[in-house]
Design a protein around this motif. Structure first.
Motif, short mmCIF file in Angstrom:
data_model
loop_
_atom_site.label_atom_id
_atom_site.label_comp_id
_atom_site.label_asym_id
_atom_site.label_seq_id
_atom_site.Cartn_x
_atom_site.Cartn_y
_atom_site.Cartn_z
N LYS A 112 0.83 -1.20 0.04
CA LYS A 112 -0.05 0.01 0.19
C LYS A 112 0.81 1.42 -0.01
CE LYS A 112 -3.84 0.03 2.27
NZ LYS A 112 -4.83 0.19 3.44
N ARG A 113 1.91 1.00 0.89
CA ARG A 113 2.80 2.29 0.94
C ARG A 113 4.21 1.93 0.47
NH1 ARG A 113 3.25 4.73 6.73
NH2 ARG A 113 4.30 6.28 5.49
N PHE A 114 4.67 0.80 0.33
CA PHE A 114 5.92 0.33 -0.02
C PHE A 114 5.67 -0.97 -0.76
CE2 PHE A 114 6.39 2.26 4.35
CZ PHE A 114 7.12 3.32 3.95
N PRO A 115 6.53 -1.15 -1.92
CA PRO A 115 6.39 -2.55 -2.59
C PRO A 115 6.96 -3.47 -1.61
CG PRO A 115 7.52 -0.75 -3.87
CD PRO A 115 7.21 -0.23 -2.63
N GLY A 116 6.25 -4.44 -1.36
CA GLY A 116 7.02 -5.73 -0.57
C GLY A 116 6.70 -5.31 0.77
N ASN A 117 7.65 -5.45 1.52
CA ASN A 117 7.55 -5.39 2.94
C ASN A 117 8.81 -4.92 3.61
OD1 ASN A 117 6.88 -4.99 5.62
ND2 ASN A 117 5.76 -6.86 5.97
N PRO A 118 9.64 -3.81 2.93
CA PRO A 118 10.58 -3.45 3.66
C PRO A 118 10.73 -2.91 4.78
CG PRO A 118 9.64 -1.56 2.15
CD PRO A 118 9.03 -2.81 2.31
N THR A 119 9.82 -2.60 5.61
CA THR A 119 9.72 -2.30 7.00
C THR A 119 9.57 -3.38 7.80
OG1 THR A 119 7.44 -1.89 7.01
CG2 THR A 119 8.71 -0.06 6.45
N LYS A 120 9.55 -4.60 7.17
CA LYS A 120 9.26 -5.72 7.98
C LYS A 120 8.25 -5.64 9.24
CE LYS A 120 13.85 -7.29 6.51
NZ LYS A 120 15.05 -7.55 6.88
N SER A 121 7.20 -5.39 8.66
CA SER A 121 6.05 -5.07 9.62
C SER A 121 5.10 -6.09 9.49
CB SER A 121 5.27 -3.78 9.17
OG SER A 121 6.36 -2.82 9.42
N TYR A 122 4.59 -6.61 10.57
CA TYR A 122 3.58 -7.71 10.80
C TYR A 122 2.47 -7.43 11.71
CZ TYR A 122 7.81 -9.70 9.07
OH TYR A 122 8.89 -9.90 8.41
N ARG A 123 1.28 -8.36 11.69
CA ARG A 123 0.32 -7.98 12.62
C ARG A 123 -0.27 -9.64 13.00
NH1 ARG A 123 -4.83 -5.91 9.10
NH2 ARG A 123 -5.32 -7.93 7.92
N SER A 124 -0.83 -9.69 14.15
CA SER A 124 -1.35 -10.98 14.53
C SER A 124 -2.93 -10.72 15.43
CB SER A 124 -0.47 -11.44 15.37
OG SER A 124 -0.95 -12.80 15.93
N ARG A 125 -3.54 -11.60 15.48
CA ARG A 125 -4.56 -11.21 16.41
C ARG A 125 -4.55 -12.15 17.66
NH1 ARG A 125 -9.54 -10.12 14.28
NH2 ARG A 125 -9.58 -9.69 12.07
N HIS A 126 -3.14 -12.56 17.86
CA HIS A 126 -2.68 -13.49 19.00
C HIS A 126 -1.69 -12.38 19.59
CE1 HIS A 126 -4.12 -17.05 17.62
NE2 HIS A 126 -4.05 -16.63 16.42
#
Length: 150
Positions: free
Chosen positions: A97-111
């Motif tokens: 959305k903001r950067f191609p791929g995931n260069p910020t290595k940002s993740y999310r979890s419901r746990h």
């Protein structure tokens, strides 16, 4: 994309291949063993309950500083070394959305994320960088575009 920069999405099914370490930046004061869980107010939108908990594989210094500034707290915020307790995926708010791929290595979890320890030594961003981030958030909010895909 070249062979060296080919991006493979991180999904609930393949997240076990991402070893970490993982970090979470926040204004909150936490202790080793504490659990950060989804279902609480977002650091970035007052009154918004977050369905996910967000973290990164890079020291989350910018997140800590922005969260502290948004909360009106003096100081730079806190960065914690964390351990995911369940599956996770790429954070869609930055990935592609903001950067191609995931260069910020940002993740999310419901746990939950388990706090391992506070990271004491990290490089702060300049006040100019923080001001630009806050101004950008304010501009998006004024336009009704500060949406978080949660």
């Amino acid at each position: 994309m070249t062979e060296d920069t080919r991006w493979t999405p991180v999904t609930f099914e393949n997240c076990h291949a991402i070893a970490g370490p993982f970090y979470h930046g926040t204004a909150a004061v936490l202790q080793p063993g504490d659990l950060l869980r989804p279902g609480f107010e977002s650091n970035y939108q007052k009154g918004r309950i977050s369905n996910h908990i967000y973290f990164t594989s890079v020291v989350a210094s910018l997140a800590a500083q922005v969260a502290a500034a948004l909360a009106g707290i003096e100081g730079r915020g806190h960065v914690y070394l964390v351990q995911p307790t369940g599956p996770f995926e790429d954070d869609p708010n930055v990935t592609n959305k903001r950067f191609p791929g995931n260069p910020t290595k940002s993740y999310r979890s419901r746990h939950a994320l388990r706090i391992i320890r506070e990271v004491e030594e990290w490089e702060e961003h300049s006040q100019d960088v923080i001001k630009r981030m806050l101004d950008g958030i304010a501009a998006l909010r004024a336009q009704g575009r500060d949406l978080i895909e949660d």
